[in-house]
Design a protein around this motif. Structure first.
Motif, mmCIF file in Angstrom:
data_model
loop_
_atom_site.group_PDB
_atom_site.id
_atom_site.type_symbol
_atom_site.label_atom_id
_atom_site.label_comp_id
_atom_site.label_asym_id
_atom_site.label_seq_id
_atom_site.Cartn_x
_atom_site.Cartn_y
_atom_site.Cartn_z
ATOM 1 N N GLU A 92 -13.233 -15.458 -47.019
ATOM 2 C CA GLU A 92 -14.361 -14.578 -47.307
ATOM 3 C C GLU A 92 -15.522 -14.931 -46.375
ATOM 4 O O GLU A 92 -16.156 -15.968 -46.523
ATOM 5 C CB GLU A 92 -14.798 -14.741 -48.767
ATOM 6 C CG GLU A 92 -13.794 -14.192 -49.763
ATOM 7 C CD GLU A 92 -13.638 -12.688 -49.661
ATOM 8 O OE1 GLU A 92 -14.633 -11.979 -49.442
ATOM 9 O OE2 GLU A 92 -12.494 -12.229 -49.794
ATOM 10 N N VAL A 93 -15.740 -14.086 -45.372
ATOM 11 C CA VAL A 93 -16.877 -14.248 -44.469
ATOM 12 C C VAL A 93 -17.562 -12.896 -44.338
ATOM 13 O O VAL A 93 -16.940 -11.846 -44.511
ATOM 14 C CB VAL A 93 -16.466 -14.771 -43.070
ATOM 15 C CG1 VAL A 93 -15.863 -16.157 -43.151
ATOM 16 C CG2 VAL A 93 -15.509 -13.822 -42.388
ATOM 17 N N SER A 94 -18.816 -12.933 -44.010
ATOM 18 C CA SER A 94 -19.552 -11.686 -43.832
ATOM 19 C C SER A 94 -19.121 -11.018 -42.526
ATOM 20 O O SER A 94 -18.586 -11.663 -41.622
ATOM 21 C CB SER A 94 -21.055 -11.965 -43.801
ATOM 22 O OG SER A 94 -21.388 -12.693 -42.631
ATOM 23 N N ALA A 95 -19.376 -9.738 -42.432
ATOM 24 C CA ALA A 95 -19.086 -9.002 -41.206
ATOM 25 C C ALA A 95 -19.891 -9.582 -40.048
ATOM 26 O O ALA A 95 -19.405 -9.662 -38.919
ATOM 27 C CB ALA A 95 -19.396 -7.521 -41.396
ATOM 28 N N GLU A 96 -21.102 -10.018 -40.338
ATOM 29 C CA GLU A 96 -21.944 -10.597 -39.304
ATOM 30 C C GLU A 96 -21.366 -11.916 -38.791
ATOM 31 O O GLU A 96 -21.393 -12.199 -37.596
ATOM 32 C CB GLU A 96 -23.374 -10.811 -39.826
ATOM 33 C CG GLU A 96 -24.133 -9.534 -40.079
ATOM 34 C CD GLU A 96 -23.743 -8.826 -41.386
ATOM 35 O OE1 GLU A 96 -23.065 -9.437 -42.235
ATOM 36 O OE2 GLU A 96 -24.120 -7.664 -41.543
ATOM 37 N N ALA A 97 -20.826 -12.738 -39.701
ATOM 38 C CA ALA A 97 -20.213 -14.001 -39.287
ATOM 39 C C ALA A 97 -18.971 -13.743 -38.446
ATOM 40 O O ALA A 97 -18.745 -14.409 -37.428
ATOM 41 C CB ALA A 97 -19.862 -14.863 -40.506
ATOM 42 N N ALA A 141 -17.476 -5.390 -35.697
ATOM 43 C CA ALA A 141 -17.724 -6.122 -36.944
ATOM 44 C C ALA A 141 -19.181 -5.981 -37.370
ATOM 45 O O ALA A 141 -19.471 -5.741 -38.542
ATOM 46 C CB ALA A 141 -17.356 -7.594 -36.785
ATOM 47 N N PHE A 142 -20.104 -6.117 -36.433
ATOM 48 C CA PHE A 142 -21.528 -5.965 -36.760
ATOM 49 C C PHE A 142 -21.845 -4.548 -37.219
ATOM 50 O O PHE A 142 -22.618 -4.353 -38.151
ATOM 51 C CB PHE A 142 -22.408 -6.303 -35.541
ATOM 52 C CG PHE A 142 -22.680 -7.760 -35.374
ATOM 53 C CD1 PHE A 142 -23.442 -8.463 -36.296
ATOM 54 C CD2 PHE A 142 -22.179 -8.456 -34.281
ATOM 55 C CE1 PHE A 142 -23.705 -9.811 -36.143
ATOM 56 C CE2 PHE A 142 -22.432 -9.802 -34.119
ATOM 57 C CZ PHE A 142 -23.190 -10.488 -35.048
ATOM 58 N N GLY A 144 -19.654 -2.276 -38.372
ATOM 59 C CA GLY A 144 -18.744 -1.727 -39.370
ATOM 60 C C GLY A 144 -18.018 -0.499 -38.850
ATOM 61 O O GLY A 144 -17.736 0.431 -39.596
#
Length: 190
Positions: A92-97, A141-142, A144
């Motif tokens: 589980e990581v953020s899209a930003e990560a 990823a940033f 979306g």
């Protein structure tokens, strides 16, 4: 370590490195494009971990041992990337990560592209396409943006095909687009 034990010729380990990179990029790229039903980029995690990660890292160490710092850096660095990516799939990581991770590794690919100038289409092309694939994936990823992620997958698959061709050309003594066929004294045009 016994210095009398051969680590293999630089050509043989570099060929294995190109083959491992090519197969890993093809698996990742095909998954990221969604071109095969029920196969996603995460499905390439095992290939990325073992073929792309462990194999490339070992090839990098062998290249260092053989005295080729450029190939050693490329293969060990890419091995670290693929191992990290492959073992991190499902976390589980953020899209930003995720985007930052891809952009940081795109910098490695950019460095490898610049360092491989003069190696011809196969050398510089693989790293240039890998850079573009990681850049597109990071931006996707940033933002979306699934379409941009798929485009990055296609570019990654193209890089994989180019790396695979480079390994196959070295083994089969096919043209390498540097003006000479691999292992022979003939030009690429005959």
């Amino acid at each position: 370590m016994d210095n009398d034990v051969s680590a293999g010729s630089a050509g043989s380990t570099a060929t294995l490195g190109r083959l491992a990179l090519g197969l890993t990029l093809l698996a990742f790229g095909a998954g990221a494009t969604g071109v095969i039903d029920n196969v996603g980029a995460a499905d390439a995690a095992a290939v990325a971990t073992w073929v792309g990660g462990v194999t490339l890292f070992i090839v990098g160490l062998l290249e260092f041992r053989a005295g080729d710092g450029a190939s050693g850096t490329a293969y060990a660095g890419l091995g670290a990337f693929w191992f990290t990516w492959g073992t991190g799939v499902g976390s589980e990581v953020s899209a930003e990560a995720a985007g930052l991770f891809l952009l940081l590794w795109a910098l490695l690919a950019l460095t490898l592209t610049a360092a491989s100038s003069g190696t011809g289409v196969l050398g510089q092309g693989v790293y240039g396409l890998l850079f573009l694939s990681l850049l597109l994936g990071g931006i996707a990823a940033f933002a979306g943006n699934e379409g941009l992620a798929k485009a990055g997958g296609w570019v990654g698959a193209a890089a994989g095909l180019l790396a695979w061709y480079g390994a196959t050309a070295a083994l089969a003594k096919w043209p390498t687009f540097t003006g000479r066929a691999a292992g022979r004294g003939v030009t690429a045009t005959g």
